[in-house]
Scaffold this motif. Sequence first.
Motif, PDB file in Angstrom:
ATOM      1  N   PHE A  10       0.864  -1.111  -0.024  1.00  0.00           N
ATOM      2  CA  PHE A  10      -0.064   0.038  -0.028  1.00  0.00           C
ATOM      3  C   PHE A  10       0.898   1.143  -0.145  1.00  0.00           C
ATOM      4  N   VAL A  11       1.824   1.318   1.069  1.00  0.00           N
ATOM      5  CA  VAL A  11       2.951   2.391   0.853  1.00  0.00           C
ATOM      6  C   VAL A  11       3.483   2.690  -0.702  1.00  0.00           C
ATOM      7  N   VAL A  50       1.772  -2.673  -9.026  1.00  0.00           N
ATOM      8  CA  VAL A  50       2.068  -2.789  -7.498  1.00  0.00           C
ATOM      9  C   VAL A  50       0.758  -3.176  -6.839  1.00  0.00           C
ATOM     10  N   ALA A  51      -0.315  -2.365  -7.137  1.00  0.00           N
ATOM     11  CA  ALA A  51      -1.781  -2.851  -6.682  1.00  0.00           C
ATOM     12  C   ALA A  51      -2.018  -4.360  -6.823  1.00  0.00           C
ATOM     13  N   SER A  52      -1.546  -5.010  -8.131  1.00  0.00           N
ATOM     14  CA  SER A  52      -1.817  -6.093  -8.309  1.00  0.00           C
ATOM     15  C   SER A  52      -1.191  -7.205  -7.551  1.00  0.00           C
ATOM     16  N   ALA A  65      -9.722  -0.098  -0.624  1.00  0.00           N
ATOM     17  CA  ALA A  65      -9.141   0.064   0.673  1.00  0.00           C
ATOM     18  C   ALA A  65      -7.843   0.925   0.361  1.00  0.00           C
ATOM     19  N   TYR A  66      -7.466   1.172  -0.733  1.00  0.00           N
ATOM     20  CA  TYR A  66      -6.456   1.754  -1.370  1.00  0.00           C
ATOM     21  C   TYR A  66      -6.843   3.392  -1.387  1.00  0.00           C
ATOM     22  N   GLY A  67      -8.181   3.629  -1.646  1.00  0.00           N
ATOM     23  CA  GLY A  67      -8.775   4.819  -1.499  1.00  0.00           C
ATOM     24  C   GLY A  67      -8.180   5.512  -0.250  1.00  0.00           C
ATOM     25  N   GLY A  68      -8.558   4.955   0.894  1.00  0.00           N
ATOM     26  CA  GLY A  68      -8.180   5.425   2.288  1.00  0.00           C
ATOM     27  C   GLY A  68      -6.850   5.696   2.325  1.00  0.00           C
ATOM     28  N   VAL A  69      -5.837   4.855   1.766  1.00  0.00           N
ATOM     29  CA  VAL A  69      -4.353   5.129   1.769  1.00  0.00           C
ATOM     30  C   VAL A  69      -4.091   6.275   1.089  1.00  0.00           C
ATOM     31  N   PHE A  70      -4.808   6.520  -0.046  1.00  0.00           N
ATOM     32  CA  PHE A  70      -4.505   7.482  -0.835  1.00  0.00           C
ATOM     33  C   PHE A  70      -4.929   8.715  -0.465  1.00  0.00           C
TER      34      PHE A  70
END
Length: 114
Positions: A10-11, A50-52, A65-70
């Motif tokens: 995620f980072v 990377v997301a894959s 979930a990545y939306g929150g990390v973004f």
Amino acid sequence: MTILRSLLLFVLAAVAEIGGAWLIWQGWREHRGLWWIAGGVIALGAYGFVASLQPDPNFGRILAAYGGVFVAGSLVWGMVVDKFRPDRWDVVGAVICLVGVAIIMYAPRATTGS
């Protein structure tokens, strides 16, 4: 170890996507040129790869979930790169988003109904 790997991905995804968008912004809005834009496009493509690599097999879950990390990562990027100072509401919103990430990604689930 799976959660640690997921967090690191995620980072890395955040750096690639936010950095790519920033490079395009710099190239276009700040008139730094096509090489900045090209670097941004490459970084955004790297984000997709990377997301894959996330261990969870569900694209929708990963992207949600990545939306929150973004959200949180964008504020951190702004602080480090652009000297942006988030206010308390920015911080509260980012914390809420990260709690959402933790629930979406790491809440216990039945193994058959992912």
